[in-house]
Design a protein around this motif. Structure first.
Motif, PDB file in Angstrom:
ATOM      1  N   GLY A 233      16.438  56.392  52.184  1.00  0.00           N
ATOM      2  CA  GLY A 233      16.622  56.224  50.938  1.00  0.00           C
ATOM      3  C   GLY A 233      18.286  55.738  50.765  1.00  0.00           C
ATOM      4  N   LYS A 234      19.348  56.585  51.661  1.00  0.00           N
ATOM      5  CA  LYS A 234      20.648  55.873  51.819  1.00  0.00           C
ATOM      6  C   LYS A 234      20.486  54.158  51.804  1.00  0.00           C
ATOM      7  N   TYR A 235      19.374  54.032  53.525  1.00  0.00           N
ATOM      8  CA  TYR A 235      19.949  52.795  53.848  1.00  0.00           C
ATOM      9  C   TYR A 235      19.225  51.536  52.302  1.00  0.00           C
ATOM     10  N   LYS A 236      17.693  52.456  51.926  1.00  0.00           N
ATOM     11  CA  LYS A 236      17.455  50.727  50.824  1.00  0.00           C
ATOM     12  C   LYS A 236      18.298  50.886  49.164  1.00  0.00           C
ATOM     13  N   ALA A 237      19.013  52.174  49.488  1.00  0.00           N
ATOM     14  CA  ALA A 237      20.503  52.349  48.187  1.00  0.00           C
ATOM     15  C   ALA A 237      21.163  50.917  48.707  1.00  0.00           C
ATOM     16  N   PHE A 238      21.864  51.394  49.430  1.00  0.00           N
ATOM     17  CA  PHE A 238      22.880  50.483  50.013  1.00  0.00           C
ATOM     18  C   PHE A 238      22.393  49.166  50.070  1.00  0.00           C
ATOM     19  N   SER A 239      21.435  49.071  50.691  1.00  0.00           N
ATOM     20  CA  SER A 239      20.831  47.203  50.482  1.00  0.00           C
ATOM     21  C   SER A 239      20.561  47.183  49.016  1.00  0.00           C
ATOM     22  N   THR A 240      20.252  47.513  48.345  1.00  0.00           N
ATOM     23  CA  THR A 240      20.486  46.587  47.054  1.00  0.00           C
ATOM     24  C   THR A 240      21.388  46.513  46.162  1.00  0.00           C
ATOM     25  N   CYS A 241      22.188  47.358  46.575  1.00  0.00           N
ATOM     26  CA  CYS A 241      23.405  46.613  46.036  1.00  0.00           C
ATOM     27  C   CYS A 241      24.686  45.987  47.339  1.00  0.00           C
ATOM     28  N   GLY A 242      24.472  45.279  48.709  1.00  0.00           N
ATOM     29  CA  GLY A 242      24.821  44.561  49.833  1.00  0.00           C
ATOM     30  C   GLY A 242      24.460  42.983  49.455  1.00  0.00           C
ATOM     31  N   SER A 243      23.747  42.484  48.814  1.00  0.00           N
ATOM     32  CA  SER A 243      23.768  41.154  47.847  1.00  0.00           C
ATOM     33  C   SER A 243      25.163  41.154  47.033  1.00  0.00           C
ATOM     34  N   HIS A 244      24.960  41.739  46.422  1.00  0.00           N
ATOM     35  CA  HIS A 244      25.675  41.796  45.126  1.00  0.00           C
ATOM     36  C   HIS A 244      26.976  42.217  45.734  1.00  0.00           C
ATOM     37  N   LEU A 245      27.323  43.479  46.234  1.00  0.00           N
ATOM     38  CA  LEU A 245      29.043  42.942  46.611  1.00  0.00           C
ATOM     39  C   LEU A 245      29.664  42.375  47.947  1.00  0.00           C
ATOM     40  N   SER A 246      28.420  41.244  48.622  1.00  0.00           N
ATOM     41  CA  SER A 246      28.797  40.207  49.568  1.00  0.00           C
ATOM     42  C   SER A 246      29.558  39.173  48.378  1.00  0.00           C
ATOM     43  N   VAL A 247      28.984  38.614  47.359  1.00  0.00           N
ATOM     44  CA  VAL A 247      29.101  38.322  45.724  1.00  0.00           C
ATOM     45  C   VAL A 247      30.396  38.258  45.044  1.00  0.00           C
ATOM     46  N   VAL A 248      30.388  39.174  45.001  1.00  0.00           N
ATOM     47  CA  VAL A 248      31.683  40.100  44.498  1.00  0.00           C
ATOM     48  C   VAL A 248      32.794  39.450  45.104  1.00  0.00           C
ATOM     49  N   SER A 249      33.122  40.238  46.398  1.00  0.00           N
ATOM     50  CA  SER A 249      33.149  40.083  47.184  1.00  0.00           C
ATOM     51  C   SER A 249      33.827  38.536  47.943  1.00  0.00           C
ATOM     52  N   LEU A 250      33.385  37.844  47.927  1.00  0.00           N
ATOM     53  CA  LEU A 250      33.467  36.323  47.957  1.00  0.00           C
ATOM     54  C   LEU A 250      34.322  35.563  46.475  1.00  0.00           C
ATOM     55  N   PHE A 251      33.609  36.086  45.724  1.00  0.00           N
ATOM     56  CA  PHE A 251      34.648  35.328  44.689  1.00  0.00           C
ATOM     57  C   PHE A 251      36.633  36.056  44.395  1.00  0.00           C
ATOM     58  N   TYR A 252      36.352  37.206  44.343  1.00  0.00           N
ATOM     59  CA  TYR A 252      37.599  37.658  44.498  1.00  0.00           C
ATOM     60  C   TYR A 252      38.229  37.789  45.721  1.00  0.00           C
ATOM     61  N   GLY A 253      37.940  37.611  46.487  1.00  0.00           N
ATOM     62  CA  GLY A 253      38.210  37.614  47.871  1.00  0.00           C
ATOM     63  C   GLY A 253      39.152  35.986  47.649  1.00  0.00           C
ATOM     64  N   THR A 254      38.303  35.134  46.845  1.00  0.00           N
ATOM     65  CA  THR A 254      38.945  33.368  47.078  1.00  0.00           C
ATOM     66  C   THR A 254      39.629  33.265  45.726  1.00  0.00           C
ATOM     67  N   ALA A 255      39.448  33.778  45.259  1.00  0.00           N
ATOM     68  CA  ALA A 255      40.126  33.845  43.881  1.00  0.00           C
ATOM     69  C   ALA A 255      41.555  34.656  43.646  1.00  0.00           C
ATOM     70  N   PHE A 256      41.412  36.040  44.261  1.00  0.00           N
ATOM     71  CA  PHE A 256      43.131  36.052  44.842  1.00  0.00           C
ATOM     72  C   PHE A 256      44.077  34.804  46.112  1.00  0.00           C
ATOM     73  N   GLY A 257      43.183  34.590  47.260  1.00  0.00           N
ATOM     74  CA  GLY A 257      43.387  33.886  47.861  1.00  0.00           C
ATOM     75  C   GLY A 257      44.063  31.965  47.973  1.00  0.00           C
ATOM     76  N   VAL A 258      43.066  32.580  46.381  1.00  0.00           N
ATOM     77  CA  VAL A 258      44.229  31.268  45.756  1.00  0.00           C
ATOM     78  C   VAL A 258      45.451  31.387  44.917  1.00  0.00           C
TER      79      VAL A 258
END
Length: 305
Positions: A233-258
């Motif tokens: 159940g933990k793995y399934k819950a984490f996997s449903t958030c993995g993609s969104h968390l990756s996109v959030v990290s990419l968006f805000y990570g690059t924005a803060f980098g700029v």
């Protein structure tokens, strides 16, 4: 008469990433490839979600809007640069520049709010699974999209109208590949203190509120997952958030980098190069992140293709 002549601006000049003629063809080929990949990948995501009834859920509803926003964001920033390189021209009209400023702010803001909305969707799905369909009903989903659009449009209009009051002199070179608000304000020869205050104030509020919402949602999500007894159940819950968390990290990570690169270095070329990571890379990678990490999405894409 002198002030009137200063205010009437025919065009700005977009210097771009490099003035070296030998690099122009390379930059054109690279950015054309990136733009076509962004366009095709996000369009496939939208079509796959629209054609598969199993994906007619709030999460994929928000994802389809994110893909559409990515297409618009990339088109707004990259297309004019490709046209200018092809025509061997650097010019963009005054009206065109202000229009580009407005659309960049609109789609950047919309992406920001959509990521926060998707975080709230994941929070409800994991922390309140039995009430998920009741809470995330079609009415609320539509309202969240509409609210995001209204706030982003108001922000874009506010800054665009405030730029209209500025006077511009002779040096109208923008050291960038698109009309960025901060760079346009720097070219003004009239008082820009109100514009700068608005940029810092509004950007801080509209940037901090969604980011805090995302952080709060994930604190609640992690807390809820930790209480689960089943490892599956933990793995399934984490996997449903993995993609969104990756996109959030990419968006805000690059924005803060700029932001950090512009604060550390005074080189306009370095800032323009860093902005590529913020405006061009996330829209291209987002559909791959969601499709490669999502079994339902891969199944829908196979059916579509």
């Amino acid at each position: 008469m002198e002030s009137e002549n200063q205010t009437v601006v025919a065009e700005f000049l977009l210097v771009g990433l490099s003035e070296d003629p030998e690099l122009q063809s390379l930059i054109f080929g690279l950015f054309l490839t990136i733009y076509l990949i962004t366009l095709l990948a996000n369009l496939l995501i939208i079509l796959a979600i629209g054609s598969d009834s199993h994906l007619h859920t709030p999460m994929y509803f928000f994802l389809s809007h994110l893909s559409f926003t990515d297409i618009c964001f990339s088109t707004t920033t990259v297309l004019k640069m490709l046209v200018n390189i092809q025509k061997q021209s650097k010019s963009i009209s005054y009206t065109g520049c202000l229009t580009q400023v407005g659309f960049v702010l609109l789609f950047a803001g919309l992406e920001n709010f959509l990521l926060a909305t998707m975080a709230y969707d994941r929070y409800v799905a994991i922390c309140h699974p039995l009430r998920y369909l009741v809470i995330m009903n079609p009415c609320l989903c539509g309202l969240l999209i509409l609210l995001s659009l209204i706030v982003s449009t108001a922000d874009a209009l506010l800054h665009s109208l405030m730029v209209l009051r500025l006077s511009f002199c002779t040096d109208l070179e923008i050291p960038h590949f698109f009309c960025e608000l901060a760079q346009v304000i720097k070219l003004a020869c009239s008082d820009t203190i109100i514009n700068n205050i608005l940029v810092y104030l509004v950007t801080s509020i509209l940037g901090a509120v969604p980011l805090l919402g995302i952080i709060f949602s994930y604190i609640q999500i992690v807390s809820s997952i930790m209480k689960m007894s089943s490892a599956g159940g933990k793995y399934k819950a984490f996997s449903t958030c993995g993609s969104h968390l990756s996109v959030v990290s990419l968006f805000y990570g690059t924005a803060f980098g700029v932001y950090i690169s512009s604060a550390v270095t005074h080189s306009s070329k370095m800032t323009a190069s860093a902005s590529v990571m913020y405006t061009v890379v996330p829209p291209m990678l987002n559909p791959f992140i969601y499709s490669l990490r999502n079994r339902d999405m891969k199944g829908a894409l196979r059916k579509l293709i």
